[in-house]
Design an enzyme around this catalytic site. Structure first.
Site, PDB file in Angstrom:
ATOM      1  N   CYS A 107       0.855  -1.186   0.000  1.00  0.00           N
ATOM      2  CA  CYS A 107       0.000   0.000   0.000  1.00  0.00           C
ATOM      3  C   CYS A 107       0.891   1.236   0.000  1.00  0.00           C
ATOM      4  O   CYS A 107       1.862   1.311   0.751  1.00  0.00           O
ATOM      5  CB  CYS A 107      -0.883  -0.001   1.240  1.00  0.00           C
ATOM      6  SG  CYS A 107      -1.861   1.506   1.414  1.00  0.00           S
ATOM      7  N   GLU A 150      -8.959  -0.587  -1.846  1.00  0.00           N
ATOM      8  CA  GLU A 150      -9.351   0.831  -1.958  1.00  0.00           C
ATOM      9  C   GLU A 150     -10.636   1.107  -1.173  1.00  0.00           C
ATOM     10  O   GLU A 150     -10.755   2.144  -0.524  1.00  0.00           O
ATOM     11  CB  GLU A 150      -9.505   1.233  -3.432  1.00  0.00           C
ATOM     12  CG  GLU A 150      -8.248   1.091  -4.292  1.00  0.00           C
ATOM     13  CD  GLU A 150      -6.985   1.647  -3.668  1.00  0.00           C
ATOM     14  OE1 GLU A 150      -7.065   2.629  -2.912  1.00  0.00           O
ATOM     15  OE2 GLU A 150      -5.915   1.082  -3.915  1.00  0.00           O
ATOM     16  N   HIS A 153      -9.864   1.526   2.341  1.00  0.00           N
ATOM     17  CA  HIS A 153      -9.371   2.875   2.644  1.00  0.00           C
ATOM     18  C   HIS A 153     -10.535   3.832   2.936  1.00  0.00           C
ATOM     19  O   HIS A 153     -10.445   4.680   3.813  1.00  0.00           O
ATOM     20  CB  HIS A 153      -8.573   3.451   1.467  1.00  0.00           C
ATOM     21  CG  HIS A 153      -7.139   3.023   1.442  1.00  0.00           C
ATOM     22  ND1 HIS A 153      -6.250   3.329   2.442  1.00  0.00           N
ATOM     23  CD2 HIS A 153      -6.427   2.324   0.519  1.00  0.00           C
ATOM     24  CE1 HIS A 153      -5.056   2.830   2.137  1.00  0.00           C
ATOM     25  NE2 HIS A 153      -5.136   2.214   0.972  1.00  0.00           N
TER      26      HIS A 153
HETATM   27 ZN    ZN Z   1      -3.621   1.277  -0.070  1.00  0.00          ZN
END
Ligand code: ZN
Length: 165
Positions: A107, A150, A153
């Site tokens: 990441c 994602e 996130h």
């Molecule tokens: Zn990431």
């Protein structure tokens, strides 16, 4: 165009661990956030995806680099249709999951760390494209893994928050 700084853990933990708000079409500044996400992802050496909180914007938007996920998508994929090298996903939702796969993920916000994470092998997602049009797409491979990281996130979850395997 502007390449933004990518926020890193643990320094920016308070932002990276926050939950992002849904995008409202017509939000002033939305176009700029999308352009900045594209420019910032393209400026990385081998980043597959980038989510808005990683540049300090707590909105439910992420982008993926098309060349890295093309083989995981149907040729006529809605994801590949818009022009440009980057696919945009707003207010994404996983509406179906199938199977499981463990993959060593990295990441951009957690440098020098890789984590073996178990995810769904294929996902079907619903999202809005850059123009606000809803689309559906089924994907596997790296695309499915990237989409799941994602969306994590957007919920304030990082690769290090998954149970060690
Ligand atoms: Zn990431």
């Amino acid at each position: 165009m502007s390449v933004r700084q990518i926020l890193k853990y643990p320094e920016a933990a308070h932002i990276l661990k926050s939950r992002s708000e849904p995008v409202r079409l017509g939000d002033p500044g939305l176009g700029q956030v999308i352009e900045d996400l594209k420019d910032t992802l393209l400026a990385t050496e081998n980043g597959v995806g980038l989510a808005a909180p990683q540049i300090g914007v707590l909105k439910r938007i992420f982008v993926l680099r098309k060349e890295m996920i093309r083989k995981d998508l149907p040729k006529d994929s809605a994801v590949l249709k818009p022009k440009g090298e980057i696919a945009v996903f707003m207010n994404p939702k996983i509406i179906a999951r199938k199977g499981s796969i463990v993959f060593g993920e990295g990441c951009l916000s957690v440098p020098d760390r890789a984590a073996d994470i178990e995810r769904a092998k294929t996902v079907k997602i619903r999202a809005l494209d850059e123009t606000g049009m809803p689309f559906y797409e089924k994907m596997g491979g790296l695309a499915a893994i990237a989409v799941q990281q994602e969306i994590d996130h957007l919920d304030g979850i990082l690769i290090i928050d998954h149970p060690a395997r």
